[in-house]
Design a protein around this motif. Structure first.
Motif, PDB file in Angstrom:
ATOM      1  N   LEU A  43       0.829  -1.200   0.000  1.00  0.00           N
ATOM      2  CA  LEU A  43       0.000   0.000   0.000  1.00  0.00           C
ATOM      3  C   LEU A  43       0.866   1.253   0.000  1.00  0.00           C
ATOM      4  N   GLU A  47       1.144   4.010  -2.914  1.00  0.00           N
ATOM      5  CA  GLU A  47       0.830   5.409  -2.608  1.00  0.00           C
ATOM      6  C   GLU A  47       1.953   6.331  -3.079  1.00  0.00           C
ATOM      7  N   PRO A  54      -5.915   6.548  -5.459  1.00  0.00           N
ATOM      8  CA  PRO A  54      -5.601   6.196  -4.075  1.00  0.00           C
ATOM      9  C   PRO A  54      -6.815   5.865  -3.206  1.00  0.00           C
ATOM     10  N   LYS A  58      -6.785   2.239  -1.615  1.00  0.00           N
ATOM     11  CA  LYS A  58      -6.491   2.248  -0.177  1.00  0.00           C
ATOM     12  C   LYS A  58      -7.595   1.525   0.595  1.00  0.00           C
ATOM     13  N   GLU A  62      -7.027  -1.725   2.955  1.00  0.00           N
ATOM     14  CA  GLU A  62      -7.439  -1.658   4.363  1.00  0.00           C
ATOM     15  C   GLU A  62      -8.455  -2.748   4.683  1.00  0.00           C
TER      16      GLU A  62
END
Length: 128
Positions: A43, A47, A54, A58, A62
């Motif tokens: 991740l 990024e 993103p 993301k 997560e």
């Protein structure tokens, strides 16, 4: 006539089997922690590259990390419960399929009741 019946395999808790279960929980927990670390690393790498959107990326990472953390909590709970169980307890290990021979005149409740195989340290000790 033959039919397929589900048979529950239960493990009789001994010192040896208890230690094997603890070791299994521990190794699964370590594997999940490694996966979480790898996902977090990926991740951060993505990024920094900023090659993909993103927000959604993301969220997906997560979500995957959170799923693994929940599995870790479940393994920790199972290890705690295993610690509490006394030796000689029966733990459901898995379910297998078996062929059962049925004939006219057989008692349905007796023939098709829930069957169990009891295993102690890898050896079948009882079939119910």
């Amino acid at each position: 006539m033959q039919i397929i019946q589900a048979v529950i395999v239960k493990q009789l808790l001994t010192e040896n089997s208890k230690q094997q279960l603890f070791n299994g929980y521990h190794s699964k927990k370590l594997q999940l922690q490694k996966e979480c670390d790898q996902l977090q690393f990926e991740l951060k790498r993505l990024e920094k590259s900023k090659s993909l959107s993103p927000g959604t990326l993301k969220k997906q990472f997560e979500k995957e990390i959170q799923m693994r953390k929940e599995k870790i909590k479940l393994l920790e709970f199972q290890a705690e419960q295993l610690h509490i169980l006394p030796l000689g307890s029966e733990i459901k290990e898995k379910e297998v399929q078996a062929l059962v021979e049925l004939n006219v005149g057989d008692n349905w409740d007796e023939r098709f009741g829930q069957s169990e195989i009891i295993v102690s340290d890898g050896v079948i000790v009882e079939i119910r």
